[in-house]
Design an enzyme around this catalytic site. Structure first.
Site, PDB file in Angstrom:
ATOM      1  N   GLY A   8     -35.454  -5.928 -18.572  1.00  0.00           N
ATOM      2  CA  GLY A   8     -35.063  -4.904 -17.600  1.00  0.00           C
ATOM      3  C   GLY A   8     -33.554  -4.828 -17.463  1.00  0.00           C
ATOM      4  O   GLY A   8     -33.021  -4.630 -16.363  1.00  0.00           O
ATOM      5  N   GLY A  11     -31.722  -1.737 -15.688  1.00  0.00           N
ATOM      6  CA  GLY A  11     -31.992  -1.387 -14.294  1.00  0.00           C
ATOM      7  C   GLY A  11     -30.824  -1.701 -13.377  1.00  0.00           C
ATOM      8  O   GLY A  11     -29.762  -2.142 -13.830  1.00  0.00           O
ATOM      9  N   GLN A  12     -31.044  -1.486 -12.057  1.00  0.00           N
ATOM     10  CA  GLN A  12     -29.952  -1.649 -11.088  1.00  0.00           C
ATOM     11  C   GLN A  12     -29.367  -3.067 -11.136  1.00  0.00           C
ATOM     12  O   GLN A  12     -28.166  -3.234 -11.288  1.00  0.00           O
ATOM     13  CB  GLN A  12     -30.459  -1.362  -9.662  1.00  0.00           C
ATOM     14  N   ILE A  35     -36.917  -1.230 -22.384  1.00  0.00           N
ATOM     15  CA  ILE A  35     -38.135  -0.535 -22.806  1.00  0.00           C
ATOM     16  C   ILE A  35     -37.747   0.815 -23.397  1.00  0.00           C
ATOM     17  O   ILE A  35     -36.663   1.335 -23.098  1.00  0.00           O
ATOM     18  CB  ILE A  35     -39.154  -0.342 -21.659  1.00  0.00           C
ATOM     19  N   TYR A 143     -46.327  -3.209  -3.713  1.00  0.00           N
ATOM     20  CA  TYR A 143     -45.105  -3.929  -4.083  1.00  0.00           C
ATOM     21  C   TYR A 143     -45.127  -5.335  -3.473  1.00  0.00           C
ATOM     22  O   TYR A 143     -44.909  -6.335  -4.161  1.00  0.00           O
ATOM     23  CB  TYR A 143     -43.892  -3.142  -3.559  1.00  0.00           C
ATOM     24  N   LYS A 147     -45.474  -8.964  -5.193  1.00  0.00           N
ATOM     25  CA  LYS A 147     -44.412  -9.970  -5.041  1.00  0.00           C
ATOM     26  C   LYS A 147     -44.969 -11.307  -4.544  1.00  0.00           C
ATOM     27  O   LYS A 147     -44.552 -12.369  -5.002  1.00  0.00           O
ATOM     28  CB  LYS A 147     -43.305  -9.470  -4.105  1.00  0.00           C
TER      29      LYS A 147
HETATM   30  N1  SER Z   1     -35.030  -2.936  -2.628  1.00  0.00           N
HETATM   31  C1  SER Z   1     -36.458  -3.102  -2.641  1.00  0.00           C
HETATM   32  C2  SER Z   1     -37.139  -1.891  -2.170  1.00  0.00           C
HETATM   33  O1  SER Z   1     -36.623  -1.244  -1.290  1.00  0.00           O
HETATM   34  C3  SER Z   1     -36.883  -4.252  -1.797  1.00  0.00           C
HETATM   35  O2  SER Z   1     -36.757  -5.439  -2.488  1.00  0.00           O
HETATM   36  O3  SER Z   1     -38.191  -1.594  -2.626  1.00  0.00           O
END
Ligand code: SER
Length: 309
Positions: A8, A11-12, A35, A143, A147
Site C-alpha cells: 500500500g 496510499g496516504q 496494486i 472497519y 481492525k
Molecule cells: N482515519 C480513519 C478513518 O477515518 C480512522 O483510522 O476511517
C-alpha cells in the site's frame, strides 16, 4: 540492515512511510508494493525497487519476500471507515483475508509484520475519555470489526507461531502530501486544503465532536520506532494506543483562523460520518506506548497548523 516491503505504498500513509523508511534504511532496501491502477509515480517510482503486491494473492507476496529477502512487512492495505460501509465484503477481503495471507508468508519466511489498527477499533461502549489500552472493543462499523480482528489475528500469530507482529492504533492522520480517502477523520485534512485555497469549509462533523488526531511525521515516527523497539520491553503488541492531538472542528478552525483571519466554516453534518465519529474515543490514554517503547509525539495543534499552512 532491514529489508522492507511496504504494502500500500501509494496510499496516504504508505507513500510518506516509504520515503522515511528509504531515508532510514537505504533506498534499495525498501520495496514499494502497489496494486494495479495505483502504481507508484515520481520520486516513489524512481528512488527504489517496486513490485505489484496484492494482499489477496498470497503467491505474489511470497515471491516478493523471496526475491528481495524481505524481513519486515509494513501492511497498509485497508479501506477506511466510511467507504468500507458501502463495500463491507471488500473491506474484509483486503483487511482480514489479506492479512491472513501476509501472516502465513511471514510465518514461513520469518518476517516481522506491522499492520496498523485504529481509533475505529473502539465503539460506543468503550470509555470515551482517556480510553485505556486494554478495554471494551465492540465497534459496529465493518472497519472497526476488521481492525479488532486484525489485532486479534496478529496477536494469535505472535503467541502461536512467534511471528513478530506489532502495531499502533492510529488516530486520524493529517498530512499535506497525499490526501486520505473515505475516512471519518478526513475532514481534519480537508479543512486545511480549503484554508490554503481560500475556500469556505463545509464541515461534515458536528461542533463539539472530539476525535484523536496525529500529524503525519509523528505517525511515521511511531511506525518506525515501534518496529525498532526492544521486544523484551513489549508487554503489548497489537495494538498500542498512541495519542497526540484531540480536537473538535471548532478548535482546529480557530487554530487556522489565527493565521488566516478571513477563513470561514459552516456545518452540514453527514449522518454516517457523525455516527461513526460519536462511536470513537474523545482521547486515548497512550501510557503503555510511552512506557514500553518511549512513544512521545512532537507536534501540537499550533505547530502542525503552521506546517500545514
Ligand atoms: N482515519 C480513519 C478513518 O477515518 C480512522 O483510522 O476511517
Amino acid at each position: 540492515m532491514k529489508k522492507i516491503l511496504v504494502i500500500g505504498s501509494t496510499g496516504q500513509i504508505g507513500s510518506e512511510l516509504t520515503k522515511v523508511l528509504r531515508e532510514t534504511y537505504g533506498n534499495e532496501n525498501v520495496v514499494a508494493g502497489y496494486i494495479k491502477g495505483a502504481e507508484p509515480k515520481g520520486w516513489l517510482a524512481e528512488s527504489g525497487p517496486m513490485a505489484e503486491a496484492d494482499v489477496t494473492n498470497p503467491q505474489m507476496i511470497a515471491d516478493i519476500v523471496k526475491q528481495y529477502q524481505i524481513d519486515t512487512i509494513y501492511n497498509l492495505a485497508a479501506l477506511l471507515s466510511v467507504v468500507a460501509e458501502s463495500k463491507p465484503r471488500l473491506a474484509w477481503k483486503i483487511g482480514i483475508d489479506g492479512l491472513w495471507n501476509i501472516l502465513e508468508v511471514a510465518r514461513e519466511h520469518g518476517c516481522a509484520v506491522f499492520t496498523p489498527s485504529s481509533i475505529g477499533s473502539f465503539g460506543l461502549s468503550t470509555p470515551k475519555m482517556m480510553t485505556p489500552q486494554d478495554t471494551i472493543q465492540r465497534p459496529r462499523t465493518i472497519y472497526g470489526v476488521s481492525k479488532v480482528t486484525t489485532e486479534l489475528l496478529s496477536d494469535y500469530y505472535f503467541n502461536k507461531y512467534g511471528v513478530d507482529t506489532r502495531a499502533v492504533r492510529f488516530p486520524g492522520v493529517i498530512s499535506y502530501v497525499t490526501p486520505p480517502g473515505g475516512g471519518t477523520t478526513d475532514y481534519a485534512v480537508d479543512i486545511y486544503y480549503n484554508a490554503v485555497r481560500g475556500d469556505k469549509f463545509i464541515c461534515p462533523i458536528k461542533e463539539g465532536t472530539l476525535m484523536d488526531m496525529i500529524y503525519m511525521p509523528d505517525a511515521l515516527k511511531a511506525a518506525v520506532d515501534l518496529m525498532e523497539a526492544d521486544p523484551a520491553r513489549l508487554k503489548h503488541r497489537n495494538a498500542f494506543n498512541i495519542a497526540s492531538l484531540s480536537f473538535a472542528p471548532e478548535t482546529v478552525f480557530a487554530a487556522i483562523k489565527k493565521y488566516k483571519p478571513e477563513f470561514e466554516m459552516e456545518y452540514d453534518v453527514d449522518p454516517l460520518k457523525q455516527s461513526i465519529a460519536e462511536s470513537w474515543p474523545d482521547r486515548m490514554d497512550d501510557s503503555c506506548a510511552r512506557e514500553e517503547w518511549d512513544w512521545c509525539p512532537r507536534y501540537d495543534l499550533d505547530s502542525m497548523t503552521k506546517d500545514m499552512l
